[in-house]
Write an enzyme that holds these catalytic residues in place. Sequence first.
Site, PDB file in Angstrom:
ATOM      1  N   ASP A  64       1.003  -1.113  -0.213  1.00 21.35           N
ATOM      2  CA  ASP A  64       0.033  -0.173  -0.070  1.00 21.35           C
ATOM      3  C   ASP A  64       1.094   1.142   0.116  1.00 21.35           C
ATOM      4  OD1 ASP A  64      -2.749   1.198   0.632  1.00 21.35           O
ATOM      5  OD2 ASP A  64      -1.443   2.197   1.973  1.00 21.35           O
ATOM      6  N   ILE A  65       0.787   2.282  -0.859  1.00 23.11           N
ATOM      7  CA  ILE A  65       1.349   3.424  -0.956  1.00 23.11           C
ATOM      8  C   ILE A  65       0.802   4.243   0.147  1.00 23.11           C
ATOM      9  CG2 ILE A  65       1.956   5.355  -2.366  1.00 23.11           C
ATOM     10  CD1 ILE A  65       3.543   2.620  -3.118  1.00 23.11           C
ATOM     11  N   HIS A  90       5.329  13.874 -15.717  1.00 21.09           N
ATOM     12  CA  HIS A  90       5.902  15.330 -15.868  1.00 21.09           C
ATOM     13  C   HIS A  90       5.968  16.118 -14.720  1.00 21.09           C
ATOM     14  CE1 HIS A  90       2.812  18.424 -16.304  1.00 21.09           C
ATOM     15  NE2 HIS A  90       2.103  17.408 -16.819  1.00 21.09           N
ATOM     16  N   ASP A 131      -1.970  19.064 -11.663  1.00 25.45           N
ATOM     17  CA  ASP A 131      -1.159  18.885 -13.110  1.00 25.45           C
ATOM     18  C   ASP A 131       0.217  19.547 -12.736  1.00 25.45           C
ATOM     19  OD1 ASP A 131      -0.291  18.551 -15.693  1.00 25.45           O
ATOM     20  OD2 ASP A 131      -1.556  20.513 -16.316  1.00 25.45           O
ATOM     21  N   GLU A 167       6.948  19.382 -20.352  1.00 22.45           N
ATOM     22  CA  GLU A 167       5.631  18.616 -21.141  1.00 22.45           C
ATOM     23  C   GLU A 167       4.711  19.853 -21.607  1.00 22.45           C
ATOM     24  OE1 GLU A 167       1.673  16.939 -21.052  1.00 22.45           O
ATOM     25  OE2 GLU A 167       2.234  18.720 -19.937  1.00 22.45           O
ATOM     26  N   ASP A 180      -0.363  11.473 -15.287  1.00 23.73           N
ATOM     27  CA  ASP A 180      -0.494  12.937 -15.493  1.00 23.73           C
ATOM     28  C   ASP A 180      -1.655  13.255 -15.173  1.00 23.73           C
ATOM     29  OD1 ASP A 180      -0.397  15.400 -16.427  1.00 23.73           O
ATOM     30  OD2 ASP A 180      -0.062  15.063 -18.580  1.00 23.73           O
ATOM     31  N   HIS A 199      -4.772  24.183 -15.055  1.00 25.76           N
ATOM     32  CA  HIS A 199      -4.043  25.339 -15.829  1.00 25.76           C
ATOM     33  C   HIS A 199      -4.034  26.634 -15.342  1.00 25.76           C
ATOM     34  CE1 HIS A 199      -2.419  22.817 -19.592  1.00 25.76           C
ATOM     35  NE2 HIS A 199      -1.851  22.240 -18.464  1.00 25.76           N
ATOM     36  N   ASP A 214      -4.947   8.622  -3.499  1.00 28.18           N
ATOM     37  CA  ASP A 214      -4.860   7.425  -2.979  1.00 28.18           C
ATOM     38  C   ASP A 214      -4.717   6.233  -3.856  1.00 28.18           C
ATOM     39  OD1 ASP A 214      -3.965   5.872  -0.851  1.00 28.18           O
ATOM     40  OD2 ASP A 214      -5.937   5.702   0.243  1.00 28.18           O
ATOM     41  N   ASP A 216      -1.734   3.772  -5.147  1.00 25.72           N
ATOM     42  CA  ASP A 216      -1.694   2.244  -5.162  1.00 25.72           C
ATOM     43  C   ASP A 216      -1.709   1.609  -6.443  1.00 25.72           C
ATOM     44  OD1 ASP A 216      -1.770   2.663  -2.562  1.00 25.72           O
ATOM     45  OD2 ASP A 216      -3.778   2.520  -2.055  1.00 25.72           O
TER      46      ASP A 216
HETATM   47  N1  TRP Z   1      -1.164  16.696 -20.380  1.00 26.51           N
HETATM   48  C1  TRP Z   1      -1.998  17.648 -20.147  1.00 26.51           C
HETATM   49  C2  TRP Z   1      -1.234  18.656 -19.334  1.00 26.51           C
HETATM   50  O1  TRP Z   1      -0.465  18.228 -18.623  1.00 26.51           O
HETATM   51  C3  TRP Z   1      -3.199  17.311 -19.570  1.00 26.51           C
HETATM   52  C4  TRP Z   1      -4.038  16.085 -20.261  1.00 26.51           C
HETATM   53  C5  TRP Z   1      -5.092  16.458 -21.309  1.00 26.51           C
HETATM   54  C6  TRP Z   1      -3.800  14.929 -20.219  1.00 26.51           C
HETATM   55  N2  TRP Z   1      -5.464  15.135 -21.802  1.00 26.51           N
HETATM   56  C7  TRP Z   1      -4.673  14.201 -21.130  1.00 26.51           C
HETATM   57  C8  TRP Z   1      -3.010  14.050 -19.444  1.00 26.51           C
HETATM   58  C9  TRP Z   1      -4.955  12.829 -21.341  1.00 26.51           C
HETATM   59  C10 TRP Z   1      -3.314  12.536 -19.503  1.00 26.51           C
HETATM   60  C11 TRP Z   1      -4.000  12.162 -20.332  1.00 26.51           C
HETATM   61  O2  TRP Z   1      -1.830  20.026 -19.509  1.00 26.51           O
HETATM   62 ZN    ZN Z   2      -0.143  17.474 -17.279  1.00 27.43          ZN
END
Ligand code: TRP
Ligand code: ZN
Length: 448
Positions: A53-54, A135, A147, A181, A210, A297, A312, A316
């Site tokens: 478990d993380i 990223h 993000d 990224e 991500d 964003h 969580d 995991d």
């Molecule tokens: N990569 C995008 C970002 O960092 C976000 C994102 C949009 C995304 N669609 C995605 C990430 C699908 C993973 C999968 O702004």
């Molecule tokens: Zn992202």
Amino acid sequence: MKLFATRRTVAAAVISLAGLLATATPPASAAPAAPAAPSSPTAAGASALAAPDIPLANVKAHLTQFQSIATANGGNRAHGRPGYKASIDYVKAKLDAAGFTTTLQTFTSGGATGYNLIADWPGGDANQILMAGAHLDSVTSGAGINDNATGSAGVLETALAVSRAQLQPTKHLRFAWWGAEELGLVGSRHYVNNLPAAERAKLTGYLNFDMIGSPNPGYFVYDDNVAIETVFKNYFSGLGVATEIETEGDGRSDHAPFKNVGIAVGGLFTGASRAKTAAQVQKWGGTAGQAFDRCYHSSCDNTSNVNDTALDRNSDAIAHAIWTLGTGASNPPGDVYENLADVAIPDNGAAVTSTVTVSGRTGNAPAALAVGVDIKHTWRGDVVVDLVAPDGTAYRLKNSSSNDSADHVIETYTVNASSEPANGAWKLRVQDVAAQDTGTIDSWKLTF
Ligand code: TRP
Ligand code: ZN
Ligand code: CA
């Protein structure tokens, strides 16, 4: 050359990649090589070990640190800004202290130096590398906590759990934190472009994380590779959590450069600016008609912009995937490597060949290597067929015979190939040794 190849495992796309790489241009600079295995490795058995478990508290502590880094550096952790390099230094120090071999890879984008951090866990099969990454950069407008401090922290805490367990996986494990990224997958593309062909061929999969803690979360699984997708789906079904296929932005994160060169990819995502539907609220709770991440964003993407339950579960799930894919059987039986391209067989002429490239396996080919042959021919007695191993050793599958007037050679032959290393370019060699009738290699395949 038109080579179609399939393999029913994690490394599905690696096979066709090997074909493409035969003509690839050598990259400009060498990428970090895997460190040597420890002196007395004990590989895990055929079945995968259970993942730990993380601890959510540990993942959240990393988020707090990333927030502090942003606050101390003008409010963001963006490429080319001091908050980015401070984020790199934070992650690198944790990994170095835990026994990883870390490599800082630099690149230039928009006139600023960018950084990828690569961390190799010593040991495992250096020819079968499982990679996971996230990223680490934010946009300039905020701290980038959902993000993508969430993915960065989830991957970091999984790597630290590997160290705490002193895991001795079957595969070599490599973790990555990508720069820039947000400027168009710049860091991950740089890494893939600079990975020598032979190193790329060793990658059995790349897992991408991500945005894994969106405040109004969905549970989305990438559907790019069915074996990886299944590992994640099984994890969530064990929790009783429904998942959906990720569709918000295929190719919009760091898995894309890997996928584009034929590497098997997968990953998790909890949603960005798209709105959650009423049907999704039925599955997951939350607010219908509202974005998965209202602060996507934006300056409000801070430590309040995270759903702890989603973070969580997804953390995991990362550990589950690393343990399942990294410690399981390295050579599941039944992998199929196939070439579906037609090759004309000239009448009473020179031998022709069709190639199947095998990569990512350990050890030698099996004692009962199945060679499936589909040759269309109007008088099969004309045809001589050999399997040629990567080192040039020929195994006769079929002789010519002046009285066998039947059509076609559609057979599965069994070859004792146990003295041949599995990896490399295997050829089916076919020669028509008598005049008048002709044919075509329709397809052929090797089943390991
Ligand atoms: N990569 C995008 C970002 O960092 C976000 C994102 C949009 C995304 N669609 C995605 C990430 C699908 C993973 C999968 O702004
Ligand atoms: Zn992202
Ligand atoms: Ca003939």
